[in-house]
Design an enzyme around this catalytic site. Sequence first.
Site, PDB file in Angstrom:
ATOM      1  N   ASP A  78       0.832  -1.205   0.000  1.00 26.71           N
ATOM      2  CA  ASP A  78       0.000   0.000   0.000  1.00 26.71           C
ATOM      3  C   ASP A  78       0.866   1.254   0.000  1.00 26.71           C
ATOM      4  O   ASP A  78       0.609   2.210  -0.745  1.00 26.71           O
ATOM      5  CB  ASP A  78      -0.923  -0.016   1.225  1.00 26.71           C
ATOM      6  CG  ASP A  78      -1.796   1.214   1.310  1.00 26.71           C
ATOM      7  OD1 ASP A  78      -2.567   1.474   0.367  1.00 26.71           O
ATOM      8  OD2 ASP A  78      -1.699   1.945   2.322  1.00 26.71           O
TER       9      ASP A  78
ATOM     10  N   GLU B 285      -2.234  -5.338  -3.616  1.00 23.95           N
ATOM     11  CA  GLU B 285      -1.276  -4.554  -2.828  1.00 23.95           C
ATOM     12  C   GLU B 285      -0.173  -5.445  -2.267  1.00 23.95           C
ATOM     13  O   GLU B 285       1.009  -5.061  -2.265  1.00 23.95           O
ATOM     14  CB  GLU B 285      -1.997  -3.830  -1.693  1.00 23.95           C
ATOM     15  CG  GLU B 285      -2.901  -2.698  -2.156  1.00 23.95           C
ATOM     16  CD  GLU B 285      -3.586  -1.996  -1.000  1.00 23.95           C
ATOM     17  OE1 GLU B 285      -3.962  -0.824  -1.164  1.00 23.95           O
ATOM     18  OE2 GLU B 285      -3.738  -2.619   0.071  1.00 23.95           O
TER      19      GLU B 285
END
Length: 356
Positions: A66, A134
Amino acid sequence: MQIFDLLDIIKLPFRKDKELYSSLYDIIGFYPRNISYYKQALMHKSLGHREKGKPVNNERLEFLGDAVLDSVVGHIVYSHFPGKREGFLTNTRSKIVQRETLGRLAQEMGINQLIVSNGRSSSHNSYMGGNAFEALVGAIYLDRGYDACMRFMEKRILKELLNIDKVAYKEVNFKSKLIEWSQKNRVKLDFELLKQEKDKNGNPKFTYRVLFEGKLKGEIGEGYSKKEAQQLASKLTLQRLRKEPQFIDKVFGAKADRTKMEEMPVTAVPDTVDTQQAFINESAPHPMPEHRQQKVVKLERFDDDQTQSPRPSAAVSDAPSQRKVDEEDEFDLSDIKSDPSREDIIAAAEAAAFSE
């Protein structure tokens, strides 16, 4: 193709994870060096896998990916849109890295089919694919470094799957969606302005919060315009409504409290007596002011015989006390008297004698 990719191809037939290597090559565009990172990136927490007493899943790689994804996409957006201000760049980046976009990319690329889970949570977890995307970026970062993540996003994602210009200028009206949801459920919705200020460069900045039923607080959004701040607050509130059933219960609980108060009966019945009449009640005459008395006398009505004394009007004759006042005030020649003369006395005596 670089020399280390050729070496990986040569070694590939001798590895037991040949099928996984081939699938990852189709997804990320190169062969992994350390396959363990990618295996962990595709391992959902519902599997409950543990090594040396510690849980092993993709949550930590998701956290790392992320952060890397924000940096990589921010770099790409910054280079692709020269001259655009911070608000536009931030909004564009958020559209690309949001869970919905990453989830669609994971589905398009075949990442969802590689996720290992217990099979029960995959059917209702709409963010599983985005989370795995992610985590995969986190694995690429650990395996090949930041530049490899940049090439992956530029060549595999933005060049083949995602049009960055369309994403940047596409208007997703989250506020309209939230209003539509509230109207369908008859829930009262407001947007509360919490703060209006200027940033260090003098640009106006707004902070809004969603309010349900005038008291239940939703999410807060900031932006360089009122519209942008309300859009962000609406988007975050919609995400919370989808993720938290308890929050939906609170919304409908607040609605129930409001409708209950509106439906409470009012026992007091209004009086039908008109306390502010427009006409004077003739049965209870009011004393007339002096200036009105004078006007009534002046507006007296006279008969055709002008030699007769004036006759009071009906308005005056209906009021005895007023007529008495008028009689005392008015006078004629009979009010002026003088002593009788001797001739008058004799004439009166003769008249009395003849009458007998």
